[in-house]
Write a protein that holds these residues in place. Sequence first.
Motif, PDB file in Angstrom:
ATOM      1  N   PHE A  39       0.830  -1.201   0.000  1.00 55.47           N
ATOM      2  CA  PHE A  39       0.000   0.000   0.000  1.00 55.47           C
ATOM      3  C   PHE A  39       0.866   1.254   0.000  1.00 55.47           C
ATOM      4  N   THR A  40       1.882   1.259   0.856  1.00 54.29           N
ATOM      5  CA  THR A  40       2.777   2.411   0.942  1.00 54.29           C
ATOM      6  C   THR A  40       3.485   2.639  -0.387  1.00 54.29           C
ATOM      7  N   GLU A  43       0.964   3.942  -2.988  1.00 57.11           N
ATOM      8  CA  GLU A  43       0.618   5.322  -2.668  1.00 57.11           C
ATOM      9  C   GLU A  43       1.736   6.278  -3.108  1.00 57.11           C
TER      10      GLU A  43
END
Length: 52
Positions: A39-40, A43
Amino acid sequence: MTELPVETGDARVDGILAGLNRLAGLPAADHVAVFDDAFTGLEATLAAMDEQ
């Protein structure tokens, strides 16, 4: 589980998604960290695209 595409066409995203392959060798309790890493990374990739 739904099959992920082999490639997305973006090497950065493909590299991040390839990291999800680590899930198979980990106990379920460690899956959260792997998804958090993905996710990081996704993003950050989207943010970088917005800056272009």
